[in-house]
Write a protein that holds these residues in place. Sequence first.
Motif, short mmCIF file in Angstrom:
data_model
loop_
_atom_site.label_atom_id
_atom_site.label_comp_id
_atom_site.label_asym_id
_atom_site.label_seq_id
_atom_site.Cartn_x
_atom_site.Cartn_y
_atom_site.Cartn_z
N ARG A 178 -7.95 -15.97 10.03
CA ARG A 178 -7.26 -14.78 9.03
C ARG A 178 -8.13 -14.15 8.47
O ARG A 178 -8.24 -12.74 8.41
N VAL A 179 -9.50 -14.74 8.14
CA VAL A 179 -10.51 -14.00 7.39
C VAL A 179 -11.53 -13.50 8.13
O VAL A 179 -12.07 -14.03 9.15
N SER A 193 -4.83 -4.94 0.26
CA SER A 193 -5.53 -6.43 0.41
C SER A 193 -4.46 -7.34 0.64
O SER A 193 -3.41 -7.50 -0.09
N GLY A 194 -4.80 -8.19 1.76
CA GLY A 194 -3.93 -9.14 2.09
C GLY A 194 -2.75 -8.77 2.90
O GLY A 194 -1.94 -9.53 3.61
N THR A 227 -0.89 -7.71 6.29
CA THR A 227 -0.51 -8.12 7.66
C THR A 227 0.32 -7.28 8.65
O THR A 227 0.95 -7.75 9.65
N TRP A 274 -2.30 -2.76 5.99
CA TRP A 274 -3.09 -4.03 6.37
C TRP A 274 -4.50 -3.94 5.72
O TRP A 274 -4.72 -3.12 4.87
N ASP A 275 -4.92 -5.16 5.83
CA ASP A 275 -6.51 -5.38 5.41
C ASP A 275 -7.15 -5.56 6.64
O ASP A 275 -6.54 -5.57 7.84
N GLY A 295 -6.68 -8.58 8.76
CA GLY A 295 -5.16 -8.81 9.17
C GLY A 295 -4.87 -7.68 10.31
O GLY A 295 -4.01 -8.13 11.35
#
Length: 272
Positions: free
Chosen positions: A202-203, A175-176, A178, A183-184, A187
């Motif tokens: 980003r989201v 989670s979070g 990049t 990765w998530d 990302g």
Amino acid sequence: MSHTAHIPSHRKPRRNASKTALRAGVAGGVLSTIAVAAAAGPAQAEPVTQTIEMPTLTSGLSTAVAASAEATQQVALDLETQAHEDAAATTAAKAAKTAKAEAVRKAEAKKKAEAAAEAKAKAEAALRASRSEARTTLSATSGSTSVASSSSSATGSAASVISFVKAQVGDAYVSGGTGPNSWDCSGLVQAAFRSVGVDLPRVSQAQSTAGTQVSLSNLQPGDILYWGGAGSAYHVGVYVGGGQFVGAQNPSTGVVLRSLDYDPPSGAVRVL
């Protein structure tokens, strides 16, 4: 001279009348004085010599004082009892007010929870319906050119994006994350498009509205797939052609290449 002249007489000598009267007066005066003194003397001496005792007055005063003290004590007890009763009433009123406020708060919280549960149920039902529709659409178009197209048909930036995401298959999901090795979902998509010079948000929510909305029956390699509503998506991936997508799914699977039938998306957006 008589022969009896020198013989003392046996008679008492006669008294002078004036002397007799004087003596009688003096005697009478003395007797009168004695009589007056006898009559007046006790009346004058009694209040001087007699001691007056007042046992009844003292006893009555003690009783009155005791009664007054008892009455004062009773008044004090009554006031104290009244004070306790007033304090208890005030405490009970505060407790009742607090209980009422708590009951109102709980009722409102319950109402909000029920509304939220109802909204969630509706959203889940809509999502299931959307996925069912997507499955139907994908099944109906599985043999069509648009859906059956493979990454080999992608050119330019789309081909680069597809190559990037496929190269990450097997990386961990964090989670979070990049990159470069974890990765998530958003990302991974952001990094893939950044590799061709496209700067995405980003989201997931923002990425689901970053380009032009396209139907799932008209997908092209390089399109961004999203799960959930446009603007409220909770997951994204990249369509790589041939009815497949690449996405960072979850901690247990990491980055995977999957068929659209594995987890049908809700929609798609085209950036390239």
